[in-house]
Motif scaffolding. Sequence first.
Motif, PDB file in Angstrom:
ATOM      1  N   TRP A  29       0.851  -1.201   0.000  1.00 39.02           N
ATOM      2  CA  TRP A  29       0.000   0.000   0.000  1.00 39.02           C
ATOM      3  C   TRP A  29       0.889   1.254   0.000  1.00 39.02           C
ATOM      4  N   LEU A  31       2.811   2.340   2.255  1.00 43.80           N
ATOM      5  CA  LEU A  31       2.744   3.042   3.533  1.00 43.80           C
ATOM      6  C   LEU A  31       4.150   3.153   4.118  1.00 43.80           C
ATOM      7  N   LEU A 108       2.372  -2.760  10.421  1.00 42.28           N
ATOM      8  CA  LEU A 108       2.912  -1.416  10.627  1.00 42.28           C
ATOM      9  C   LEU A 108       3.726  -1.399  11.911  1.00 42.28           C
ATOM     10  N   LEU A 120      -2.766  -4.811   8.611  1.00 39.05           N
ATOM     11  CA  LEU A 120      -3.742  -4.731   7.520  1.00 39.05           C
ATOM     12  C   LEU A 120      -3.844  -6.141   6.943  1.00 39.05           C
TER      13      LEU A 120
END
Lengths: 188, 146
Positions: A29, A31, A108, A120
């Motif tokens: 993603w 991130l 994360l 996630l």
Amino acid sequence: MTRFLIALMAFAAPAAAQDFSEGSTARTWNLFAEKPAFFEARVVDMLCELTGDCADNCGDGRRQLGLVRAADNALIFPNKNSQPAFTGAAVELLPFCGQDVEVDGLMLDDPDLGARNIYLVQKIRTLGSSEWVKANRWTKEWAANHPQAKGKGPWFRRDPRVAAMIAEDGYLGLGAEEEADYVREYHE
Amino acid sequence: MRAIAALVALLAPFPALAAGERVSIQGEVIDTWCYYSGVMGGPDAVVGTAHHTCALWCSAGGIPVGILGDDGQVYMVLKIEGDDGSASGDTQLRLASHQVTADGMLYERDGLKYIVVEKVVSDGITNLSHEDYDVIPPFAIPKPKN
């Protein structure tokens, strides 16, 4: 004896520092703090796991669900499913309540923000099964539970509770009347 | 051998109920995913009025809600005043972006803090972040149809 004790300590030490990316096919993603993470875990009711306040079937979708990772007993908190649609993970995990599963997704770890063991989840499967279940059921579940909100556009524009709150409190939460001028000028 | 067994028991990770501690937390009710992930921008942009609509969407969407304490710590909310709806529940939805004082029990495990809120008092939404960031994400306020 010393070598034996060192080996023993290495075996018994928490696996928090372990790399769980091996075998992961998670999609990025992009991130800042994401890392692919594929691991075995048990699906638990977070409130029950932490406090002993338990409910049938992990709360039947009311409660947040967690993953107790098999490798180190770390409690992982899945905050997000795989849909880019402001949607959480509890709906995806509920069918697996109390089961041992394998999950794949993104972890994360951002110490500056205190993000530890935030996950996630992108896919789930019962341990021993070869069939993955994609963690993207949320919007279908929402549609099934809100037939009166059927229509065009994403769910969050049509959700009755959200719509009622915006109608009363506005987009900024300051009161629809109080922020009317700001909203009118926003797209000008 | 007994000493080694005792050592293993001491060192091995073990699941257990975390011991709760009574606390009173002051802070803002936030959407934890946007805060932790940075997907919408930096931490100052995903709080307050600028992010209120997104916070509603995320709370209704079942993303965990937290209290960003005045101490800078995030307290993941598991229950509020008897409502265990931590995944899209009504009580937490009504408190999105509000500045609150929350009394309850604190639990910590594996680097995260969790709170079971027994009593909450809201001061409303006081962080006027839209003055600095407008609206996050920008499409939160839809364009007029005409």
